[in-house]
Scaffold this motif. Structure first.
Motif, short mmCIF file in Angstrom:
data_model
loop_
_atom_site.label_atom_id
_atom_site.label_comp_id
_atom_site.label_asym_id
_atom_site.label_seq_id
_atom_site.Cartn_x
_atom_site.Cartn_y
_atom_site.Cartn_z
N ARG A 25 0.83 -1.21 0.00
CA ARG A 25 0.00 0.00 0.00
C ARG A 25 0.86 1.26 0.00
N LEU A 26 1.88 1.27 0.85
CA LEU A 26 2.76 2.44 0.91
C LEU A 26 3.48 2.64 -0.41
N ASP A 27 3.98 1.56 -1.01
CA ASP A 27 4.64 1.66 -2.31
C ASP A 27 3.71 2.28 -3.34
N ALA A 28 2.46 1.79 -3.37
CA ALA A 28 1.48 2.30 -4.32
C ALA A 28 1.25 3.79 -4.13
N GLU A 29 1.14 4.21 -2.88
CA GLU A 29 0.88 5.63 -2.59
C GLU A 29 2.08 6.51 -2.94
N ILE A 30 3.27 6.06 -2.60
CA ILE A 30 4.47 6.86 -2.88
C ILE A 30 4.63 7.05 -4.39
N LEU A 31 4.42 6.01 -5.15
CA LEU A 31 4.56 6.12 -6.61
C LEU A 31 3.51 7.05 -7.19
N LEU A 32 2.27 6.98 -6.69
CA LEU A 32 1.23 7.85 -7.23
C LEU A 32 1.49 9.30 -6.85
N CYS A 33 1.95 9.53 -5.64
CA CYS A 33 2.32 10.89 -5.24
C CYS A 33 3.41 11.44 -6.14
N ASN A 34 4.34 10.59 -6.48
CA ASN A 34 5.44 11.00 -7.35
C ASN A 34 4.95 11.39 -8.73
N VAL A 35 4.04 10.59 -9.28
CA VAL A 35 3.50 10.86 -10.62
C VAL A 35 2.65 12.13 -10.62
N LEU A 36 1.83 12.30 -9.58
CA LEU A 36 0.90 13.44 -9.52
C LEU A 36 1.53 14.69 -8.91
N ASP A 37 2.71 14.52 -8.30
CA ASP A 37 3.40 15.62 -7.62
C ASP A 37 2.51 16.20 -6.51
N VAL A 38 1.98 15.32 -5.67
CA VAL A 38 1.17 15.73 -4.52
C VAL A 38 1.66 14.96 -3.30
N ASP A 39 1.24 15.40 -2.10
CA ASP A 39 1.59 14.63 -0.91
C ASP A 39 0.50 13.59 -0.63
N ARG A 40 0.77 12.70 0.29
CA ARG A 40 -0.12 11.56 0.51
C ARG A 40 -1.49 11.98 1.04
N SER A 41 -1.55 13.10 1.74
CA SER A 41 -2.84 13.55 2.26
C SER A 41 -3.82 13.84 1.13
N ARG A 42 -3.30 14.24 -0.02
CA ARG A 42 -4.17 14.53 -1.17
C ARG A 42 -4.86 13.26 -1.66
N LEU A 43 -4.18 12.14 -1.56
CA LEU A 43 -4.78 10.87 -2.00
C LEU A 43 -5.99 10.51 -1.15
N TYR A 44 -5.94 10.88 0.12
CA TYR A 44 -7.04 10.54 1.03
C TYR A 44 -8.14 11.60 1.04
N SER A 45 -7.78 12.82 0.72
CA SER A 45 -8.78 13.89 0.74
C SER A 45 -9.62 13.92 -0.54
N ALA A 46 -9.08 13.34 -1.61
CA ALA A 46 -9.82 13.37 -2.89
C ALA A 46 -9.72 12.02 -3.60
N PRO A 47 -10.16 10.93 -2.96
CA PRO A 47 -9.98 9.60 -3.55
C PRO A 47 -10.79 9.35 -4.82
N GLU A 48 -11.84 10.17 -5.07
CA GLU A 48 -12.68 9.97 -6.25
C GLU A 48 -12.22 10.80 -7.44
N ASN A 49 -11.14 11.55 -7.26
CA ASN A 49 -10.63 12.34 -8.39
C ASN A 49 -10.18 11.42 -9.53
N ILE A 50 -10.51 11.83 -10.74
CA ILE A 50 -10.11 11.09 -11.94
C ILE A 50 -8.67 11.41 -12.29
N ILE A 51 -7.90 10.38 -12.64
CA ILE A 51 -6.50 10.56 -13.01
C ILE A 51 -6.38 10.61 -14.54
N PRO A 52 -5.72 11.62 -15.09
CA PRO A 52 -5.54 11.70 -16.55
C PRO A 52 -4.84 10.44 -17.08
N LEU A 53 -5.21 10.03 -18.27
CA LEU A 53 -4.69 8.78 -18.81
C LEU A 53 -3.18 8.77 -18.98
N ASN A 54 -2.59 9.92 -19.32
CA ASN A 54 -1.13 9.94 -19.46
C ASN A 54 -0.45 9.65 -18.12
#
Length: 282
Positions: A25-54
């Motif tokens: 789980r931590l690996d998944a979150e760290i990689l997504l934060c890296n791609v989106l350039d956000v911190d982990r709190s953003r993943l939890y505050s907006a879990p329904e946000n759509i991710i661009p296909l690129n």
């Protein structure tokens, strides 16, 4: 037409693919934060946000590399050490938390505002040398490595972390040194060549030259200890990180080469990980 997934969906997908990791789980979150350039709190505050296909495609490619055992630090190109962010790549060892104990041991021996000469042998990403420089800026610090590509990363880290006064030398342990020092510090390769850990998650992708220490794991340590006296000032100190099961063998080497005030220090797990000694007066 593919529908772009949400943050929640993408994390769930990645976590299921990384099930062999102890920190999926931590690996998944760290990689997504890296791609989106956000911190982990953003993943939890907006879990329904759509991710661009690129971004989805980039993320999935990173997850695939992580599945193959590539360290998270290589995928994000960064690793925190001593509260500093270091650039790392496949030419450098990923700095470990237990190596902060090595830095702590040096700092205990160096008063604030001291102007001592210190050398870090086998600096890799420069983590040890730069951490010491950040705490003891008056000291004159040299850092060596046999790998020019690793040394380039260390130089870049030093410039970015305002430690540009460090002198970097490309050499094999002491081979390129002409000065003497008050402290020699090193985290050398100390894993046995046939150790099963070399095929473990992440480790298999790190440079073998920075990990493997010969048949018994002690080749580099023998070299460093046996030659240290020639490069230490009177009352100079040698401080080495080693394997948790090598403390007695390392102590015996310190004794063989007439070091005094030999002490072992445990890491954060309570395992003897650091040995230090003082050069005996001639």
């Amino acid at each position: 037409m593919n529908t772009a997934p949400t943050i929640r969906e993408l994390l769930h997908e990645a976590e299921s693919k990384l099930h062999n990791s102890d920190s999926a789980r931590l690996d998944a979150e760290i990689l997504l934060c890296n791609v989106l350039d956000v911190d982990r709190s953003r993943l939890y505050s907006a879990p329904e946000n759509i991710i661009p296909l690129n971004a989805v495609n980039l993320y999935r490619s990173l997850v695939q590399e992580r599945q193959q055992g590539k360290p998270i630090a290589y995928l994000t190109t960064t690793r925190e050490f001593w509260s500093l962010e270091f650039q790392v790549n496949e030419h450098t060892l990923v700095p470990r938390p237990e190596t902060e104990c090595l830095v702590e041991t040096v700092l205990e021996l160096v008063p604030e505002n001291a102007e001592l000469d210190i050398v870090d042998l086998g600096t890799g990403s420069g983590a040890i040398a730069i951490a010491i420089a950040s705490e003891r800026p008056q000291c004159r610090i040299t850092a060596t490595d046999i790998c020019g590509l690793a040394l380039a990363v260390a130089v870049e880290n030093a410039c970015r972390l305002t430690a540009s006064s460090i002198k970097f030398v490309k050499c094999d342990w002491y081979a390129g040194l002409r000065d003497t020092f008050d402290i020699i510090v090193s985290n050398p390769p100390y894993i046995r060549n046939d150790d099963a850990h070399m095929q473990g998650d992440g480790v298999a992708h790190e440079p073998g030259i920075a990990l493997c220490g010969g048949a018994d794991g002690l080749d580099a340590i023998r070299n460093i200890i046996s030659n240290a006296a020639r490069f230490l000032n009177p009352d100079g100190r040698l401080i080495i990180e080693h394997g948790h099961d090598q403390a007695q063998a390392v102590r015996s080497m310190f004794e063989k080469f007439h070091f005094t005030h030999i002490q072992a220090r445990p890491d954060y797990s309570g395992l003897d990980r650091i040995t230090r000694g003082k050069r005996q007066h001639a």
